[in-house]
Motif scaffolding. Sequence first.
Motif, short mmCIF file in Angstrom:
data_model
loop_
_atom_site.label_atom_id
_atom_site.label_comp_id
_atom_site.label_asym_id
_atom_site.label_seq_id
_atom_site.Cartn_x
_atom_site.Cartn_y
_atom_site.Cartn_z
N MET A 52 -0.04 3.91 8.01
CA MET A 52 0.04 4.90 6.93
C MET A 52 0.59 6.22 7.46
O MET A 52 1.09 7.04 6.71
CB MET A 52 -1.34 5.15 6.31
CG MET A 52 -2.00 3.93 5.68
SD MET A 52 -1.05 3.24 4.34
CE MET A 52 -0.32 1.82 5.15
N VAL B 30 5.27 5.32 4.72
CA VAL B 30 4.64 5.42 3.39
C VAL B 30 4.97 6.81 2.86
O VAL B 30 4.38 7.79 3.30
CB VAL B 30 3.12 5.20 3.46
CG1 VAL B 30 2.50 5.37 2.09
CG2 VAL B 30 2.82 3.84 4.04
N PRO C 199 -1.41 -7.11 1.94
CA PRO C 199 -2.48 -6.15 1.66
C PRO C 199 -3.00 -6.26 0.23
O PRO C 199 -4.21 -6.09 0.00
CB PRO C 199 -1.80 -4.80 1.90
CG PRO C 199 -0.69 -5.09 2.83
CD PRO C 199 -0.21 -6.46 2.48
N LEU D 27 5.34 -3.81 5.16
CA LEU D 27 4.06 -3.33 4.64
C LEU D 27 3.66 -4.13 3.40
O LEU D 27 2.47 -4.40 3.17
CB LEU D 27 4.19 -1.85 4.30
CG LEU D 27 2.94 -0.99 4.31
CD1 LEU D 27 2.26 -1.05 5.66
CD2 LEU D 27 3.31 0.45 3.99
N LEU D 28 4.65 -4.49 2.61
CA LEU D 28 4.36 -5.26 1.39
C LEU D 28 4.25 -6.76 1.68
O LEU D 28 3.51 -7.46 1.01
CB LEU D 28 5.45 -5.01 0.34
CG LEU D 28 5.57 -3.57 -0.17
CD1 LEU D 28 6.75 -3.44 -1.12
CD2 LEU D 28 4.29 -3.14 -0.84
N LEU E 94 -3.67 -1.91 9.22
CA LEU E 94 -2.60 -1.22 8.50
C LEU E 94 -2.80 0.29 8.45
O LEU E 94 -1.85 1.02 8.18
CB LEU E 94 -2.48 -1.75 7.07
CG LEU E 94 -1.80 -3.10 6.93
CD1 LEU E 94 -1.62 -3.45 5.46
CD2 LEU E 94 -0.43 -3.08 7.59
N ARG E 95 -4.00 0.73 8.69
CA ARG E 95 -4.27 2.17 8.56
C ARG E 95 -3.36 3.03 9.46
O ARG E 95 -2.83 4.06 8.99
CB ARG E 95 -5.74 2.45 8.86
CG ARG E 95 -6.11 3.89 8.64
CD ARG E 95 -7.60 4.09 8.72
NE ARG E 95 -7.94 5.49 8.56
CZ ARG E 95 -7.94 6.15 7.42
NH1 ARG E 95 -7.62 5.51 6.31
NH2 ARG E 95 -8.25 7.42 7.35
N ASN F 215 -7.77 -6.26 7.83
CA ASN F 215 -6.42 -5.98 7.34
C ASN F 215 -6.22 -4.48 7.15
O ASN F 215 -5.18 -3.92 7.54
CB ASN F 215 -6.21 -6.74 6.02
CG ASN F 215 -4.75 -6.76 5.61
OD1 ASN F 215 -4.24 -5.78 5.12
ND2 ASN F 215 -4.08 -7.89 5.84
N ALA F 216 -7.21 -3.84 6.57
CA ALA F 216 -7.10 -2.39 6.33
C ALA F 216 -7.08 -1.62 7.63
O ALA F 216 -6.32 -0.66 7.79
CB ALA F 216 -8.26 -1.93 5.45
#
Lengths: 606, 227
Positions: free
Chosen positions: B163, B226, B107, B69-70, B159-160, B155-156
Amino acid sequence: MRTWPTHWSRVIVVAILCLLAPLTKANAAADPALAYETVEPSRIKMGETAVIRVVSLDGYLENIQLPTVPGLSFEIMGRVQGLEFVNGKSIPASYILIRVTPQFAGVFTIPGLTPKSATVGLEVYTGDAPNPYAWRSEKPAATPPPMSKAPVPKGIQLRAGGAAFVQLVVPTRPVYVGESVPVDIELGIRPGIVTSLNGPPALTGSDFTLNNLSKEPLRRNQVIEGSPFLVMTWHSALAAVKPGDFSLSVQTPISVKLNTRSAEDQEFAARLGWPFSQIPYNGVAPKDVTIDSPASALKVLSLPKEGRPNDFSGAVGEFQVSSDTSSTRVAAGDPLTLRLHITGVGNFDRVDATMFDHLEHWKTYPAKSTFTASDPAGDKGEKVFEQPLIAGQPGEQSIPALEFSYFNPNTQHYERAQTQPIKVIVAASLADSSLGAPAEAAGGPNGVLMSQAARGLRADHPQPRSSVSELRPLYFQAPFLAVPAALALILAGSLFAVRPHPGRVASKAAERALAQLDAAARSGDPASFFEMARKALQQTFVARWQISPDQITGSELQARLGAAGEDVERLFALADEAKYSKYEAGATDFQRWLKVIRGQLLGDGR
Amino acid sequence: MRARNTIAMLIMGLALCGGLALAQTPETAQPSQPSQQRYSADGLYNLANSFARAGKPGLAVLNYERAALLAPGDADINANLEYVRATAHVSAEPRNRFARVAEAVSPALAAWLGVLGIALVGAGLLARKMTPRFRWARIGGVLVGVALIALTVSNAMLLRPRMRAAVILVNQTPARVSPVPMGDTAFILPEAETVTMTAEHEDFVLIRTRGGLSGWVARANLGAVVP
């Protein structure tokens, strides 16, 4: 000379009559009705059919209307003429045979098909299990089992013409409200005469509750007053709902062939024994009746108020409690099952789960209970409560002792049963320890497998130099979203700030027009000068007064501008004159008109 | 002249606001308490490696997921994640080309590129109002800004779903039909399986597998990517 006893001669005569009697299908002597119907068999399995036989003894049977019974379909099979033998006499009879086909299981009542015939019953069942409450005389005691010559039970009162009895046996001692008391219910029926049992025995009144009766009662054969009886016994338990002196009895619905022959004949037939004792009932249509037992007195005491615990829930009896858990080591958040075992004798339905209300530091869910009876009456056994628990905090936790209060009718005191506390080790959950380094090496099959596979892992990275406090990406964090939001607002504000101002735009246009007019004046071109002047003034007035150019007339100008309106009107006229008649204007005129025009374009804005 | 002064003041305001917001972001925020958890892609990767060596694939996959994620483009993280999943016989959804492009940047970088995109678009529109010159430069700036914003949004969006992702930490975890411990078991989940959390009720989480099965799992048996 050898003489026969008188009663033996009567025996022979009656025996001959009885041998003929089974052939009869109607009890014409007893029943004035000359038409009747029977259904054979009266209990069938789904998929089978029964036959209704309508018999008429008074001549030809007219067409009958088939009945309408939900779940049954009827079909006339045919007609038959024949003879019926009644009391040794042959009577012409007419028969109609009707096939009955069931569509679903149940107990059906088929109305009489002629005005003189009674209703008949048909029971349809599914599966192979026999109906425990139905006893049929399809095999009318062809091979009766050996019967015990038991004496007539005390308290029995024969009902339904001596064909059945029911008896309730209750304890003679006083009982307490809520106490579960064992009772026996005995039902005796004469096979062949009682054709069906239409329901289980039930208590009369609503002051007592009776446990569900077993569908498989104990059965035995017994001779009572010279007649064979099938005796069914239910062992159950009842409980009183209020104190007082009560009179208890049970009722049982049955179908029975009521004998209408004379008492002398019945006595004689009974003396002959089976099968002759059955003869008086042949051809008699069964009738639904309800028989009841002799009343039994029972005294019910109220529970003492003295010494009653606050947590008493109404349990009466003798109980023992114990508890255990599904595991003594769990991870935080993992469910754990606490089992509470309550054994003994009493009204287990009043043993509830309120004792779980004091489990502090544990998260509880609704408990589940099961009861396993160890006797047919259902008042002895074991009730097990399963209480799911979840420990929120890791460490050594303790499940406290559970207490249970009940009233013991033997000691006539309230008593308390208690379990032992249970210690449980709660480890930290895996989710909570996900960011901590593993404390132990690989263990177990999975661990061995992973250790071998770990050789294929890529090497560790150097120690990190930077870190974040939040795994959630920046664009999902509210503080960061303030940045693009503020930027967008600032840019929108900037665009708003640099938008053209209407007043400033008009001022610039006026200055441009005056510059052009000045240039035209210097060049001495009156046509261009006045034309430009009229155009500039018209545009100014249109924008200022929000009217169309056609509405700018002389009267409008004077009305809005007053004395200055006359100058403007004169200027508009000079514009036409300069355009069409070569109007010559001097430098003074240009300056004067420039002053008028400037005053209007940059004026007070009226 | 007056408009330019206004713009200058607005830009100064923006700089001040951005600075304050930047000061609030976790990237530079100092932990207010010594016990506050800090995350780094390399640290999570090393932790996941140690869990994998210790034979705990669930915790290993969970920390690989967090590290990814990072640093989504880190080849070591992705390689070890796939390797541990394969060893634990757990399948994963393959990423398509669009996802690989959109996740090429981290991100955090994508977030700041989005801010830059907004600034470029806004500056281009503002310049058009102020001066007719530099037309192609203005158009180019707006186009680049739109592209950066699109990159950030993509990107968001990719990745959503992560979450709400979680990893099963206990082997043979029962997924129940109701959020109670005595609920009937609908199906069994293997350790290291990645699922999606759709609802919560007390100590249970309603999860959905990649195959579309849904069931309630005890919160202690799974770890959220997360937290």
